[in-house]
Motif scaffolding. Structure first.
Motif, PDB file in Angstrom:
ATOM      1  N   ASP A 132      11.741  49.629  95.182  1.00  0.00           N
ATOM      2  CA  ASP A 132      10.645  49.071  94.530  1.00  0.00           C
ATOM      3  C   ASP A 132       9.633  49.994  94.010  1.00  0.00           C
ATOM      4  N   THR A 133       8.353  49.687  93.352  1.00  0.00           N
ATOM      5  CA  THR A 133       7.644  50.515  93.005  1.00  0.00           C
ATOM      6  C   THR A 133       7.314  51.589  93.846  1.00  0.00           C
ATOM      7  N   TYR A 177      13.447  58.105  85.975  1.00  0.00           N
ATOM      8  CA  TYR A 177      12.604  57.428  85.036  1.00  0.00           C
ATOM      9  C   TYR A 177      13.734  56.510  84.163  1.00  0.00           C
ATOM     10  N   ASP A 178      14.971  56.836  83.957  1.00  0.00           N
ATOM     11  CA  ASP A 178      15.801  55.631  83.315  1.00  0.00           C
ATOM     12  C   ASP A 178      16.016  54.630  84.497  1.00  0.00           C
ATOM     13  N   GLU A 179      16.186  54.768  85.472  1.00  0.00           N
ATOM     14  CA  GLU A 179      16.492  53.901  86.669  1.00  0.00           C
ATOM     15  C   GLU A 179      15.388  52.939  86.582  1.00  0.00           C
ATOM     16  N   ALA A 180      14.128  53.461  86.712  1.00  0.00           N
ATOM     17  CA  ALA A 180      13.113  52.437  86.815  1.00  0.00           C
ATOM     18  C   ALA A 180      12.737  51.823  85.925  1.00  0.00           C
ATOM     19  N   LYS A 181      13.021  52.530  84.533  1.00  0.00           N
ATOM     20  CA  LYS A 181      12.769  51.661  83.314  1.00  0.00           C
ATOM     21  C   LYS A 181      13.746  50.483  83.169  1.00  0.00           C
ATOM     22  N   ALA A 182      14.996  50.524  83.649  1.00  0.00           N
ATOM     23  CA  ALA A 182      15.884  49.523  83.619  1.00  0.00           C
ATOM     24  C   ALA A 182      15.499  48.467  84.691  1.00  0.00           C
ATOM     25  N   SER A 183      14.839  48.889  85.856  1.00  0.00           N
ATOM     26  CA  SER A 183      14.353  47.839  86.627  1.00  0.00           C
ATOM     27  C   SER A 183      12.952  46.967  86.338  1.00  0.00           C
ATOM     28  N   ALA A 184      12.340  47.781  85.312  1.00  0.00           N
ATOM     29  CA  ALA A 184      11.080  47.040  84.620  1.00  0.00           C
ATOM     30  C   ALA A 184      11.189  46.199  83.645  1.00  0.00           C
ATOM     31  N   SER A 189       2.997  54.051  75.212  1.00  0.00           N
ATOM     32  CA  SER A 189       3.572  52.475  75.173  1.00  0.00           C
ATOM     33  C   SER A 189       3.517  52.139  76.611  1.00  0.00           C
ATOM     34  N   TRP A 190       3.770  52.750  77.829  1.00  0.00           N
ATOM     35  CA  TRP A 190       3.821  52.127  79.044  1.00  0.00           C
ATOM     36  C   TRP A 190       2.350  51.888  79.379  1.00  0.00           C
TER      37      TRP A 190
END
Length: 140
Positions: free
Chosen positions: A57-58, A81-88, A115-116
């Motif tokens: 989670d976050t 970062y890539d993993e967290a982007k996919a979950s977001a 952008s984020w």
């Protein structure tokens, strides 16, 4: 809420959220200039790997990011970062979007960081995202 403005940027703690009564993770992603002892780096990597097990989670993403930054493990942080982007992808959680901006900023992906920060929908995280966004604009 993720606050990277503290002086000891490797600290992570849980604090009461106040109105909602649930704990909020306060994670401080280290600055690139901050020195970390060589003996601390493997321990931080091991701790991040241990946190990677189980549901994410976050809060867990934030703690892992803090540990990887402390270990100066840019490759590990980029993978996270890539993993967290996919979950977001479909998640509008302001704290997660702020964290993704901070991770992109640390990785010097300033356009993505902006952008984020621009997509943080509201709450106290929105204010922090605006401040960090101004800092990123200065870097560009």
């Amino acid at each position: 809420m993720f606050d990277s403005s503290a002086t000891n940027s490797s600290d992570a703690e849980l604090r009461p959220a106040g109105e909602r009564g649930r704990p909020v993770a306060r994670v401080h992603i280290a600055d690139r200039d901050q020195e970390t002892g060589a003996g601390e780096r493997p321990q931080a990597r091991q701790a991040a790997a241990a946190l990677a097990k189980g549901p994410q989670d976050t809060r867990s993403f934030g703690l892992r990011a803090s540990l990887l930054a402390k270990a100066q493990d840019d490759a590990g942080l980029a993978a996270l970062y890539d993993e967290a982007k996919a979950s977001a992808a479909d998640n509008q959680d302001p704290a997660q979007r702020l964290l993704l901006g901070q991770m992109a900023e640390y990785l010097e992906q300033f356009d993505e960081a902006l952008s984020w920060y621009d997509t943080v929908p509201g709450g106290p995280e929105r204010e922090q995202a605006r401040i960090r966004g101004a800092r990123v604009l200065h870097e560009l």
